[in-house]
Design a protein around this motif. Sequence first.
Motif, PDB file in Angstrom:
ATOM      1  N   UNK A 242       0.798  -1.209   0.000  1.00  0.00           N
ATOM      2  CA  UNK A 242       0.000   0.000   0.000  1.00  0.00           C
ATOM      3  C   UNK A 242       0.836   1.266   0.000  1.00  0.00           C
ATOM      4  N   UNK A 243       0.162   2.392  -0.044  1.00  0.00           N
ATOM      5  CA  UNK A 243       0.823   3.685  -0.174  1.00  0.00           C
ATOM      6  C   UNK A 243       0.460   4.587   1.004  1.00  0.00           C
ATOM      7  N   UNK A 244       1.391   4.788   1.939  1.00  0.00           N
ATOM      8  CA  UNK A 244       1.059   5.613   3.110  1.00  0.00           C
ATOM      9  C   UNK A 244       0.852   7.080   2.760  1.00  0.00           C
ATOM     10  N   UNK A 245       1.458   7.510   1.679  1.00  0.00           N
ATOM     11  CA  UNK A 245       1.257   8.896   1.277  1.00  0.00           C
ATOM     12  C   UNK A 245      -0.158   9.092   0.745  1.00  0.00           C
ATOM     13  N   UNK A 246      -0.703   8.035   0.154  1.00  0.00           N
ATOM     14  CA  UNK A 246      -2.093   8.077  -0.300  1.00  0.00           C
ATOM     15  C   UNK A 246      -3.007   8.366   0.872  1.00  0.00           C
ATOM     16  N   UNK A 247      -2.697   7.749   2.038  1.00  0.00           N
ATOM     17  CA  UNK A 247      -3.481   8.034   3.234  1.00  0.00           C
ATOM     18  C   UNK A 247      -3.423   9.519   3.560  1.00  0.00           C
ATOM     19  N   UNK A 248      -2.214  10.056   3.573  1.00  0.00           N
ATOM     20  CA  UNK A 248      -2.066  11.463   3.932  1.00  0.00           C
ATOM     21  C   UNK A 248      -2.861  12.351   2.980  1.00  0.00           C
ATOM     22  N   UNK A 249      -2.778  12.060   1.710  1.00  0.00           N
ATOM     23  CA  UNK A 249      -3.547  12.838   0.734  1.00  0.00           C
ATOM     24  C   UNK A 249      -5.031  12.787   1.050  1.00  0.00           C
ATOM     25  N   UNK A 250      -5.565  11.563   1.174  1.00  0.00           N
ATOM     26  CA  UNK A 250      -7.005  11.420   1.407  1.00  0.00           C
ATOM     27  C   UNK A 250      -7.411  12.057   2.734  1.00  0.00           C
ATOM     28  N   UNK A 251      -6.574  11.883   3.753  1.00  0.00           N
ATOM     29  CA  UNK A 251      -6.894  12.467   5.047  1.00  0.00           C
ATOM     30  C   UNK A 251      -6.968  13.982   4.961  1.00  0.00           C
TER      31      UNK A 251
END
Lengths: 538, 96, 195
Positions: A242-251
Amino acid sequence: MNSPAEASQASYLADPSGKGLRGWLLTVDHKRIGVLYLLAMMSFFVVAMSLGFLMRLVQLTAFKGLVSAQTYNALFTVHGVIMIFLFVIPGLPAVFGNFLLPILIGARDVAFPRLNLASWYFFMAGALVALASLFLGGGAPDTGWTFYVPFSVRTTTNVSLAVFGVFLLGFSSMLTGINFITTTHRLRAPGMTFFRLPLFVWGLYASAWVQVLATPILAITLVLVILERLFGVGIFDPSRGGDPLLYQHLFWIYSHPAVYIMIVPAMGAISEILPTFAQRTVFGYKAIAYSSLAIAGVGSLVWGHHMFTSGMSDAANVIFSLLTMVVAIPSAIKVFNWVSTLYRGAIDFQPPLLFALTFIVLFCIGGLTGVIQGALSVNIHLHDTYWIVGHFHYVMFGGAAFGFFAALLYWFPKMFGRMYSRAWIYASWFPIFIGFNMLYGGMLVLGVMGMPRRYYAHLPRFHAMHVEVTVGSWLLVLGLLIYLGTLVYALFRGERAGSNPWHGVTLEWRIASPPPPDNFAELPVITTGPYVFPEGPP
Amino acid sequence: MDPSPQTLPAETRAALYVQVWAALLVLTGLLALVSRQGQTFATLGLLTLTPLKAGLVLYFFMHLKDEGLLLRTVVLVTLGTLLIFFALLFADAALR
Amino acid sequence: MSEEHDAFAGRLGMWLFLATEVVLFGGLFIAYAVLRNRYPADFHRAGAAMEVALGLTNTVVLLTSSLTVALATDALRRGLRLRAQGFLAASLGLGLVFLGIKGFEWAAKFHHGLYPKAAHLATLPQGEQVFFGLYFTMTGLHAVHVLAGLALLAAMLAMARRGTLRAIVLENAGLYWHLVDIIWIFLLPLFYLAA
């Protein structure tokens, strides 16, 4: 029910068709729902304030061992979750939006009264679930209110529960947004065109769009965190691809616009207070109205500025930095318009005005520090330091919360039919203002010095500043307790207030304090803009 | 019955709905065929035929055809918002 | 408090609610796009494991159910209550068929060890693992919405039989169902065709 206004049947507080606990818990009266939110939110505020107090206390040598490092992590997490999701985001819309929106547009209630009650229940359910996460099994979440992966996926604390609570709270926000947009479009009194709406309504309207369009992204992000924890779906977790930066973006796609949900209605309230205490119309009505929409719009495009040091592409960094600078413009427009409204007005100095002026000062400091940290090179030095903590408290507390407190002082007599002691409110202001600036101004200094945020311990060279900051927190808490105490006292023992103690000209001041259940005996017909003041002294 | 101001009282739209449904089936079949031609075609199909299908449902089944400026604005603003989220996010994801 | 039967307000409220649903799934579509961009080959390979025929069948099923809902609304508006009930029942049936096929697909995946945290899945390349994580998440969330839609349609059918169903209420319920269909329209190529 402790009804402060035991008098007339004409008051929504003593409405005979809504008696006792059932009359409140099953109410569809927007005014009662606003009061329900107020009581709940003030309680949550006091809890979170106490957590903050404790966090500062622990920085003093004498109290170092009071909590463990693990507990400290939980403290700042829960302080953030409660303050943000249970106080500032519901904020003015939940209390003053619910109470006043229908009245300000000349309506009897919102478009969907039962949905409104459901919103409150979602709020309470979410709050209870989030608070339960503090006490059950795994222990209070320790990830920070931002729940960054991969730690939020790995930690054994009650992240899923807390995050589910926030998910429920999101429903409250979305449904309220839907209600307010529909109400504004469909229930305006005859003659109330969009450009005759009070500016508080414009603020609520702009914010409602963000509530509707941004909150679902948070909802899905939180669901994904839960799924990641429970089933390992691998969308965020790097060990599963998975992509932890994707989390940051969505958050942050939600959580940045969220701060505009917090501030835009507060700005709207300031736009109501200033004309009343200057006894003249707002300068640049359309500019303020449009800037509310502009802030909501552009504010939805800047989320990457929370991630400058996370590893985004250079292109993204530059784009987000530029957009962040742009979003300051509509806010600045408002400040210029407010000041111009006051210029050469017949100033009536009262507590709501004092707090409104304080809002302007503190919000400016917060906003300007935001512009500073929006510069990429500077951000590398300041990110995740106390500077950031200072910045967002200036805007969220000095801005949104002060706007809330100013609005409370302004509309308290209308909502409860009582006046509070002005002397005690003025008395509370001094420790609040001095303490606030010691506390958060001190944090700005600590940040520039290099003190990281969310740290349990600190190096000796930061200690003196930490002590100053903690003492500031004591003054601030003292002031807040005096402020709250004064209002609580006024609820039961305050002098009766008339329908228009401040000589305001918007619709709420034409009806009784407290208002009758149906708001208006006869629905008004509007023929002018909202801020037309009589010539000469009132 | 209380008709919505948007639809004509006695007239039926059944035939129109069936036609739209048939078109949707045809487009679905087309999409399936196109996708068999390789990744690029599949992606192109995804980006053109799929929004077209969605558009048909929106316009006819959901009566966007008859709605005024406000509801169309709601739809446009929602889609526009999503597109902007996509675009800005990809400014990072695609160029990292 | 006077209840004003403002049909437009109800419709506006429903459209705004649908907007939240679009953004909710939009977040997932964004996640899919980002991760597909990262693992183009893995997604392609994993996509080969999907049953295209089932995906297409389900698409036809759902598109037809949208038709029957539209026809139900049309019938009710013309006062043809029994016909409306028939179309509603058909929509419900088709929705259940959709869920049945979906359940069958999921069971097949479980059987082949292609689900998150399965031992077999863990042996596959990371991109393929992510593909299936996304598959279950997105079709799962969609299925939850199908269920909610079915509950709504069932309520509409019950009201129609009692004679208390107004066309504007059915219209709003229909809007929700059509959105559920639209989401599937996008899910089809994402997992069955373009992968």
